[in-house]
Structure formats: structure tokens, C-alpha cells
Design a protein around this motif. Sequence first.
Motif, PDB file in Angstrom:
ATOM      1  N   LEU A 264      11.545  14.924  -5.008  1.00  0.00           N
ATOM      2  CA  LEU A 264      10.281  14.212  -4.801  1.00  0.00           C
ATOM      3  C   LEU A 264      10.449  12.778  -4.302  1.00  0.00           C
ATOM      4  CD1 LEU A 264       7.899  15.339  -7.678  1.00  0.00           C
ATOM      5  CD2 LEU A 264       8.170  16.237  -5.381  1.00  0.00           C
ATOM      6  N   LEU A 265      11.689  12.271  -4.266  1.00  0.00           N
ATOM      7  CA  LEU A 265      11.904  10.869  -3.943  1.00  0.00           C
ATOM      8  C   LEU A 265      11.230  10.468  -2.629  1.00  0.00           C
ATOM      9  CD1 LEU A 265      13.526   8.390  -4.988  1.00  0.00           C
ATOM     10  CD2 LEU A 265      15.317   9.036  -3.387  1.00  0.00           C
ATOM     11  N   ILE A 266      11.551  11.176  -1.552  1.00  0.00           N
ATOM     12  CA  ILE A 266      11.016  10.800  -0.238  1.00  0.00           C
ATOM     13  C   ILE A 266       9.529  11.167  -0.113  1.00  0.00           C
ATOM     14  CG2 ILE A 266      11.251  11.143   2.253  1.00  0.00           C
ATOM     15  CD1 ILE A 266      14.257  11.419   1.816  1.00  0.00           C
ATOM     16  N   PRO A 267       9.119  12.403  -0.508  1.00  0.00           N
ATOM     17  CA  PRO A 267       7.681  12.704  -0.413  1.00  0.00           C
ATOM     18  C   PRO A 267       6.798  11.701  -1.164  1.00  0.00           C
ATOM     19  CG  PRO A 267       8.899  14.723  -0.771  1.00  0.00           C
ATOM     20  CD  PRO A 267       9.893  13.602  -0.877  1.00  0.00           C
ATOM     21  N   ALA A 268       7.234  11.222  -2.342  1.00  0.00           N
ATOM     22  CA  ALA A 268       6.419  10.245  -3.079  1.00  0.00           C
ATOM     23  C   ALA A 268       6.387   8.919  -2.324  1.00  0.00           C
ATOM     24  CB  ALA A 268       6.971  10.049  -4.483  1.00  0.00           C
ATOM     25  N   ALA A 269       7.530   8.534  -1.737  1.00  0.00           N
ATOM     26  CA  ALA A 269       7.582   7.271  -1.001  1.00  0.00           C
ATOM     27  C   ALA A 269       6.676   7.296   0.228  1.00  0.00           C
ATOM     28  CB  ALA A 269       9.023   6.974  -0.592  1.00  0.00           C
ATOM     29  N   LEU A 270       6.598   8.461   0.873  1.00  0.00           N
ATOM     30  CA  LEU A 270       5.842   8.535   2.125  1.00  0.00           C
ATOM     31  C   LEU A 270       4.349   8.297   1.911  1.00  0.00           C
ATOM     32  CD1 LEU A 270       7.642  11.485   3.948  1.00  0.00           C
ATOM     33  CD2 LEU A 270       7.862   9.034   4.347  1.00  0.00           C
ATOM     34  N   VAL A 271       3.867   8.535   0.684  1.00  0.00           N
ATOM     35  CA  VAL A 271       2.459   8.230   0.399  1.00  0.00           C
ATOM     36  C   VAL A 271       2.216   6.741   0.647  1.00  0.00           C
ATOM     37  CG1 VAL A 271       0.665   8.281  -1.359  1.00  0.00           C
ATOM     38  CG2 VAL A 271       2.369  10.102  -1.293  1.00  0.00           C
ATOM     39  N   PHE A 272       3.205   5.917   0.306  1.00  0.00           N
ATOM     40  CA  PHE A 272       3.069   4.470   0.538  1.00  0.00           C
ATOM     41  C   PHE A 272       3.308   4.120   2.003  1.00  0.00           C
ATOM     42  CE2 PHE A 272       3.625   4.866  -3.977  1.00  0.00           C
ATOM     43  CZ  PHE A 272       2.695   3.966  -4.467  1.00  0.00           C
ATOM     44  N   THR A 273       4.201   4.882   2.665  1.00  0.00           N
ATOM     45  CA  THR A 273       4.402   4.661   4.100  1.00  0.00           C
ATOM     46  C   THR A 273       3.062   4.769   4.823  1.00  0.00           C
ATOM     47  OG1 THR A 273       6.562   5.702   3.878  1.00  0.00           O
ATOM     48  CG2 THR A 273       5.718   5.428   6.109  1.00  0.00           C
TER      49      THR A 273
END
Lengths: 562, 185
Positions: A264-273
Amino acid sequence: MHDYDWLLLAAFSLLVLAPAPFLGRYFYRVMEGQRTWLSPVLKPVERLCYRVAGVDPQQEQSWRGYALALLAFTLVCLLALMSILLLQGGLPLNPQQVAGMSLPLAFNTAVSFVTNTNWQAYSGEVQLSYFSQMLGLGVQNFVSPAVGLAVLVVLCRGLARQSSDRLGNFWVDITRAVLYGLLPLCLVLAVLLVWQGVPQNFSDYVSATTLQGSEQTLPMGPAASQIAIKQLGTNGGGFFGVNSAHPFENPTALSNLLELVSILLIPAALVFTFGHYVRDLRQSRAILASMLVLFVIGLGVCAWAELQPNPALAGLPIEQVGSLEGKEARFGTFASALWATTTTAASNGSVNAMHDSFSALGGLVPLVNMLLGEIVFGGVGAGLYGMLLFVLIAVFLAGLMIGRTPAYLGKKLEAREVRLMVATLLVMPVGVLIFGALAVSFAGPAASIGNPGPHGFSQALYAYGSATGNNGSAFAGFTADTPYHNLMLGLAMLLGRFGYILPVLAIAGSLAAKRAAPQGQNSFPTHGPLFVVLLTLTILLVGGLTFMPALALGPLAEHLAF
Amino acid sequence: MLEHFRPAITTLAVMTLLVGVAYPLTVTGVAQVAFPDQAAGSLVHDDTGQVRGSRLIAQAFDGDQWFQPRPSAGSYATVASAASNLAPSNPKLRERIEQAGAGHAGQAPVPMQLLTTSGSGLDPHLSPEAAAWQIPRVAQARSLTEVELLRLVEAHTERPLFGPAVVNVLALNLALADNPSTSSQ
């Protein structure tokens, strides 16, 4: 739940959510070509990539040009990977002299990895050479999430840009996603995994004499490097057949935590992207809140169901606890339920326990996660563009309710966008219900079902849900390696991938061409608790209306019959 | 469309060199230097240098004198290993568990871990409780006291922060085999 289960949950939540805002900003800078702390090292490599490919990084494409580049790249990847899998018998790095795959299996596997599904109709330690693992599947493990990320940023640019027909350069986007995004994280994770016991070598399989004197062949290979990208790229195709349940693939409780977080690390970050693209982080927080609500409900149901003793075993002179069939002792019941919820919330599809042996309701959760389209965090890029489609649908519904032209972030949603949105809503029903119905209607394909009763139907439903949702996890008692299922599941994967990507690119093109109206007092706010509730209900309503009858025949019937 | 094939082919070629060759080689290099034992598969050698297995991979143990690992749906086959994939509602699961449980009739309730096959088919671990449950049988077969064996199980219990306490069955049995007071049996 035990103390260590709570600790695992706390560490998992912290490690996924705390870095998300920072990593999200980093991904924004990467995808917009800004300088990052890795630029001094990677910029020369990046320039070399463009020079070799003959790409002018300043030259942006229209949505059509972008889509054509994406399709050309996918086709080339598909043919290259299929060739490797068919010819692996004659290629180097093949100490076990693995023969080439059959054509249907090679097609299925190539589609599976090119579409970021990573469905396994094969067992890696038997049917793949090290060459196929590294230069075949491993490469797709990097570029297929990069393609997902590229499509996401095109949609973000469509929302952010005004009166423009330029949406970015596909070659630049995937190159930067791999170089600056995935590669550095993988290098760190791979080394941590070796530390925990994941093999990383090029030896022949080792022949051992067990304590009682029998022969045991220990499979080897460059596993850690593959498993790192398998988790971080939401791929999920295991180096070994039984995936992250294999002690070589996931040796300890700590490796389990690291692999879980990586999903989930990248998918969660992309919400902020996304929030950085539209210069409004409140939008990110609203979407994240809706994702968290759905995640927590799923985890609660799955963990509760798995911790109940199996009623079929009541009365036997055995310990009456949640079933451990298909689960590993070093993880226990809760960590298995947490993984099942996480891997299907994202489009990862790796498993650390066998979902087929989950209780009816425990197995219902991963199934529902996939049928909703894997939008709870979701795959790298793919999850968030799926979620943004639901956001647009929620905005459209709200517009109908208050009698106003729906607009998201100032961009009006008109007939063209709504038509494209509705087209994406048809992807899951076609792939799951029609393909799934075909699979259980003919004696040949239905013979793949491995458990009796409603659970058998769930197996077929799960297989086609996993393929169309580009997830890749399985109720693995379903015999998937038959020519029929290899072909049909392959087609379902292609449908699930491009049935979303092409409409999303078209929507992005159409949104970018519009001017954003200033948001005034009367615009419908798409942040705050009201919108979170509306969005969550929209997702559940669409999913429920589409799939409730099928779920009633499978897991719900199994649960009620017990 | 055709103008996209040159960048498609060359980008794939460059990516293959970068993440298909350079990346795994780099990881292998670092791993061989930093963690050579784990990178090679956590192999267990005997005094003569012969490989006797991997710490991470379960082995079959027959006979009362050994601690037994969790049952394996694939009979501890490693290439490839297998899970049962039996649904909880499948009558075959109850039948199998009932039969296995009947074999331990005198010592109910039998720990769930010893009746259920693992996901990997190669689960090297048991909970300390499931290991301790086997102590009376092993003690009798080896003419050891239960206290000695309990101490051995405790010495081999790992308590990780983020997961259940586990005993590595192969390590436990190796200790039994190495212990002069036990191997003389």
C-alpha cells in the motif's frame, strides 16, 4: 486478537500512512520532471534512455497520441514476454532446464504481467527459468505499474490543466516512474528481505539429505529482487508457486510486515500526489477517508470471520480456534486476514495464506474488494484513477440530486464524460458476470472447480473477478492452467486493463480542454464528511447493485448453509 | 501508430538492461556481501559439510522420537510445494481432520496447527504450545524427562514483535539429534 496482532496493525498503519504525504509530494515532483535528491545520479541515466529511444522529452502528446504510444508499448511488451516464455528452454540462466511454456499458458502469463494482474497459472519454481523471472516477468513488474502511474498523472493533468490538448509524454512518464519511483524503493526493500532470509543467488537448486535421510531439493534463485518489486509495484506474481506463504518468499513476521506495507505504500502516497496536481490537499484527504472507511470495514469482517472456529469441526476432540488450514504458523490468523484484505484492496494479488480455505465471509471480503474495482488504495496508479472515476460518478449523482450541472474542481462533467464513465462501469460486470457465467455453464471449464457446493461457484467468481480486476490472487483450488481458462482469463485481464485505461485517457483529454469555472459559494464541495459519505455510498451502491445476486449464490449461500 | 514502435522497442530494451539485469545483479552483489548465509538459502550443513536442508523449509519427520511439523498437503514436496485449498465447508476437510485427530485420541484437544496443512506446505514452524503438546510422546520414545524437553522447546522459541511465538521444528530436531544424551537412544 493477540498483542502482537495489535502491534502489527499499528506498525502497518503507521508505515503506510505516515510517509504518504511526503512520498506523494515526491512522486508529484518526479512525474512533473522537477529536481529531486536523486537527480544527480539518475538524470544522466534518464537522458540516455531518451537518446536511445529517440524521444524528445519536451514534446508532449494529446490524449490520442498518448493512448497510441501506450498501446504500442503494451503490444511490444506482450510479444517480447511471450517469446521469452515460449523459448526459455533454449535461453541462458536456466539451471533446472525448464522447458518452454505451452502457447496458452505463455499467452495467459504474458497478458497477466503486462496488465499488472500477475495471475499465476504456473508455479515459478517448476515452470520458469531465472532468465524468464528476471528479464521477462521482472521487467514487466516494473513497467506495468509505471504505465498505471502514467495514466493516473494524465487524469490529474486533465483536471489541473486549462484549455489544453497536451497531457504529457508517455515515454517520459514511464521512464521517470521506474527510475525515480520504483527502482530506489526496490533496492532498499530487496536487501531488507535478504536480511530476513529471502534467497538471492543464481545457483542450481540445492540437493539436501534430510535428517531422516531422504532427498530434498531446495529451489533457489534471485528471489528477493523479484519479491521487492512484486510487492511495491502491486504486481503480486510470486517467485514461488505458493507466493508469500512460501518461507523463502516471506520468512519471518518482520518480512511479513515489510511486504504488507509495500503493497500500500505507493498507492496511499499517490492520493497525495493527486492533491498536489490539483493544488488542493483537502481533496486527497476526502478520498483517503473514504478508502480508509472501506478498508476498515473489510478488515473487520475478514478478521472476525477468520477468528471464528469452523462450525464443521464442532464436536471433534480438537482445539476450537479459527481455522489454520492454508495459513502459516509464523503469521497466524489475523496477519493472514490483514494480508487478504490489503492485497485485494490494492490490485496486488500476492497471498500469504490460501484464500480458498478462508471461511465464507472471510473469503467474501477479498472477493468484494476486487469486484468494487480495487479502488481502496488500489494498484499503483490504477487504483486511484478507478477511485477518481467513482468521485466523478458521485459528483454526477450529487448534481442530479441538487439540480445543477455537475462539476468537479471547476470542470463541468458533460454528456461525453458521463458516457465514458458509464462505459467503465460495464467492465467488471462483463468480465466477471458474463465470462464467469460462461465458465460455470460448460462442463469442460467448470471441471476446474475444486470444492463442492456454493464455494465451488465462488472459486469461478473469484477467478474472473481477479482477472478482470487485474488483481491476480486466487481461490487456488481452481485449476486455472487449462487452454480455456488461460485464454478467457487472459481476455478478461485485457478487458479489465484497457476497458479502464482508454476511457480514462479520453476523459482526461476532454477535461483538459475545458476551462475551470471559479468555485464559488454555490459549488458542491468535494471535500469534508458529507462528500466522504456520498462517495463511499456510491461505491457500495454500484458494487452492490451489480454483484449482489452473484455473491448470494456464492459466499453468502455458503455462509447461510452452515 | 507506427512511429511509436521505435521508442516502444528501445524503451523496453533499455528497461530490460536496467531493471532486468543491473537491478537483480546489484541486489545479488550487496546480498552476497552483507548476508551471504541468507542469500544462499539459509542452508544447514552437518560436520562433513553436507547440506541437510534449509532452516526455513520444513522436512518430513516420521517416528515418535521426533517433533513433527505441521502436515503438508504436498507431502513436503519442494518443487513445487502445495496447499490443500480445501474450503471450510468441504466435507473432505472434516474427514481428514477427524482421522488425524483420532490418531491422538488419548491427548485431546489436539492443537489446530497439527491438524491443518499450511499455505506453503513447507511451514517450518509450530507454536510453542503445539511443540510442547508433543513432549510426552518424544520423551517416552527417547527416554528423556519432560522437563528436559520443555527446556529445549523454550530455548528454541522465538518471540518476534509483530507475530506469534514460534519454534523451528527442524532446529529443534537437530538439537535432539546433536544432544549426546538423546542421540544415544
